[in-house]
Design a protein around this motif. Structure first.
Motif, PDB file in Angstrom:
ATOM      1  N   PHE A   1       3.415   4.857   6.364  1.00 56.21           N
ATOM      2  CA  PHE A   1       4.479   5.082   7.339  1.00 56.21           C
ATOM      3  C   PHE A   1       4.006   6.018   8.454  1.00 56.21           C
ATOM      4  O   PHE A   1       4.250   5.775   9.641  1.00 56.21           O
ATOM      5  N   VAL A   2       3.321   7.097   8.065  1.00 52.35           N
ATOM      6  CA  VAL A   2       2.806   8.032   9.056  1.00 52.35           C
ATOM      7  C   VAL A   2       1.780   7.340   9.952  1.00 52.35           C
ATOM      8  O   VAL A   2       1.746   7.538  11.169  1.00 52.35           O
ATOM      9  N   MET A   3       0.932   6.488   9.363  1.00 54.67           N
ATOM     10  CA  MET A   3      -0.067   5.764  10.147  1.00 54.67           C
ATOM     11  C   MET A   3       0.604   4.841  11.156  1.00 54.67           C
ATOM     12  O   MET A   3       0.149   4.699  12.292  1.00 54.67           O
TER      13      MET A   3
ATOM     14  N   CYS B   1      -3.937   1.088   5.603  1.00 56.58           N
ATOM     15  CA  CYS B   1      -2.855   0.467   6.364  1.00 56.58           C
ATOM     16  C   CYS B   1      -2.036  -0.440   5.461  1.00 56.58           C
ATOM     17  O   CYS B   1      -2.470  -0.821   4.367  1.00 56.58           O
ATOM     18  N   ASN B   2      -0.858  -0.794   5.937  1.00 61.00           N
ATOM     19  CA  ASN B   2       0.005  -1.694   5.165  1.00 61.00           C
ATOM     20  C   ASN B   2      -0.440  -3.136   5.356  1.00 61.00           C
ATOM     21  O   ASN B   2      -1.365  -3.437   6.127  1.00 61.00           O
ATOM     22  N   LEU B   3       0.251  -4.038   4.695  1.00 67.53           N
ATOM     23  CA  LEU B   3      -0.152  -5.445   4.712  1.00 67.53           C
ATOM     24  C   LEU B   3      -0.005  -6.061   6.094  1.00 67.53           C
ATOM     25  O   LEU B   3      -0.793  -6.932   6.481  1.00 67.53           O
TER      26      LEU B   3
ATOM     27  N   TRP C   1      -9.277  -5.654   0.270  1.00 70.25           N
ATOM     28  CA  TRP C   1      -8.717  -6.373   1.422  1.00 70.25           C
ATOM     29  C   TRP C   1      -8.702  -7.886   1.217  1.00 70.25           C
ATOM     30  O   TRP C   1      -7.669  -8.536   1.415  1.00 70.25           O
ATOM     31  N   LYS C   2      -9.820  -8.434   0.844  1.00 65.64           N
ATOM     32  CA  LYS C   2      -9.965  -9.883   0.820  1.00 65.64           C
ATOM     33  C   LYS C   2      -9.055 -10.605  -0.163  1.00 65.64           C
ATOM     34  O   LYS C   2      -8.532 -11.689   0.161  1.00 65.64           O
ATOM     35  N   PRO C   3      -8.817 -10.106  -1.392  1.00 65.61           N
ATOM     36  CA  PRO C   3      -8.012 -10.878  -2.353  1.00 65.61           C
ATOM     37  C   PRO C   3      -6.646 -11.305  -1.822  1.00 65.61           C
ATOM     38  O   PRO C   3      -6.279 -12.480  -1.895  1.00 65.61           O
ATOM     39  N   VAL C   4      -5.874 -10.375  -1.277  1.00 68.30           N
ATOM     40  CA  VAL C   4      -4.538 -10.723  -0.809  1.00 68.30           C
ATOM     41  C   VAL C   4      -4.586 -11.457   0.535  1.00 68.30           C
ATOM     42  O   VAL C   4      -3.832 -12.412   0.764  1.00 68.30           O
TER      43      VAL C   4
ATOM     44  N   VAL D   1      -2.572  -2.358   1.821  1.00 68.65           N
ATOM     45  CA  VAL D   1      -3.226  -3.637   1.516  1.00 68.65           C
ATOM     46  C   VAL D   1      -4.027  -3.532   0.222  1.00 68.65           C
ATOM     47  O   VAL D   1      -4.129  -4.506  -0.551  1.00 68.65           O
ATOM     48  N   SER D   2      -4.586  -2.352  -0.066  1.00 67.81           N
ATOM     49  CA  SER D   2      -5.357  -2.173  -1.293  1.00 67.81           C
ATOM     50  C   SER D   2      -4.460  -2.294  -2.526  1.00 67.81           C
ATOM     51  O   SER D   2      -4.892  -2.812  -3.572  1.00 67.81           O
ATOM     52  N   ASN D   3      -3.194  -1.828  -2.427  1.00 71.66           N
ATOM     53  CA  ASN D   3      -2.269  -1.966  -3.555  1.00 71.66           C
ATOM     54  C   ASN D   3      -1.972  -3.429  -3.846  1.00 71.66           C
ATOM     55  O   ASN D   3      -1.930  -3.850  -5.008  1.00 71.66           O
TER      56      ASN D   3
END
Length: 330
Positions: A119-121, A193-195, A252-255, A309-311
């Motif tokens: 969110f801050v980013m 960063c988010n998705l 990053w790549k999987p999702v 994105v990592s989550n």
């Protein structure tokens, strides 16, 4: 001897100046002007009078003989002063940015009870985009003002170029650099960063990416754009330093590859230049629907839009691992 073929028409404020000098001399043969050779040749004075004009000629804009560039330099000084003042205002505003972000974060924290890093980013990226747009408009307007009078006299100025989304920060869209054989610059680090932001990087790349070069007083920031991540097919094009290769492979790549698979019908054949904000949002929502169909459990949690994105990639890899184990048991 006077060469009429080499003479050019020149403006003169007082008419044929040699004749004016003769008027000052009168009948005084000892006048200092009498030493001027051309004043001894009245026939040359008559020829010169035919070539002298009172009309603006060439680069001279008035009959005073003041070159056109003098007025243009005055305009340039005014524009540069205005630009300098605008930059000072921007720098002043930039200094207030941390306090603005802090106040916003505090307000959100009071309402929601916590504030996530993504969110801050997002807030920082929004403020950075606003600042970059403001600087761009200021410079563009100043340059336009400084150069609008530079067209050659008696010529039609060229038509203004059509505004198209062909470049970002001076780098042509679709033209991405290589860095010593790699697709990312030295000392590159994957951002948190988010998705949604990751999806932009997957389709569009990171054209605004900046890298720091030098140390101390020589420390500068330069533009080092990164190509769309969907074009990174071979992991060997990513360096091992700073876990760049493994982070892309695992976090990053999987999702993103799954999202890409679910939106092929929308993205196939679309040029990067045509991928505007509406296109990005439309494909992102379609990709989320595809993920929801494959992993509905991930969408049962309300705060999934704030996940990094990592989550997403980590949870997808875990679910895939569980599914594979079940198939082996069966």
């Amino acid at each position: 001897m006077f060469d009429s073929g080499s003479a050019t028409a020149v403006p003169c404020k007082y008419g044929p100046s040699p004749r004016v000098l003769l008027g000052f001399m009168g009948d005084n043969s000892r006048h200092p002007f009498s030493s001027i050779p051309i004043l001894q040749r009245t026939e040359l004075l008559d020829e010169l009078a035919k070539l002298v004009t009172m009309e603006p000629v060439g680069s001279v804009i008035t009959a005073t003989g003041v070159p056109f560039r003098v007025k243009e330099m005055k305009r340039l000084n005014e524009v540069f002063n205005r630009l300098e003042a605008g930059i000072e205002n921007l720098l002043d505003w930039s200094g207030k940015l941390p306090s603005i972000i802090k106040a916003t974060v505090n307000d959100i924290a009071k309402e929601a009870g916590q504030v996530t890093v993504p969110f801050v980013m997002d807030l920082l990226e929004q403020q950075h985009a606003h600042m970059a747009q403001t600087i761009g408009l200021t410079v563009k307007q100043a340059v336009k003002e400084a150069t609008r009078h530079f067209s050659p006299r008696h010529e039609t100025p060229p038509a203004p170029p059509t505004e198209t989304r062909n470049s970002v920060g001076g780098m042509a869209i679709g033209m991405w650099r290589e860095y010593r054989g790699f697709v990312v610059p030295p000392n590159f680090l994957w951002p948190t960063c988010n998705l949604r932001r990751a999806w932009d990087a997957w389709l569009f790349g990171m054209p605004n990416h900046q890298s720091i070069r030098g140390t101390g007083k020589d420390r500068v920031s330069i533009q080092t754009p990164v190509r769309p991540l969907r074009y990174i097919i071979n992991l060997q094009t990513l360096p091992k330093d700073n876990r760049v290769r493994t982070t892309f492979r695992d976090n990053w790549k999987p999702v993103l590859k799954l999202m890409d698979k679910g939106t092929k019908s929308l993205t196939r054949g679309v040029n990067v230049k045509d991928m505007d904000a509406a296109f990005m949002q439309r494909t992102f929502e379609a990709a989320r629907m595809f993920l929801k169909g494959k992993y509905p459990s991930l969408f049962e949690q309300e705060r999934n839009r704030q996940w990094a994105v990592s989550n997403w990639s980590k949870l997808i890899r875990q679910l895939d691992s569980v599914q594979k184990k079940r198939k082996r048991v069966e």
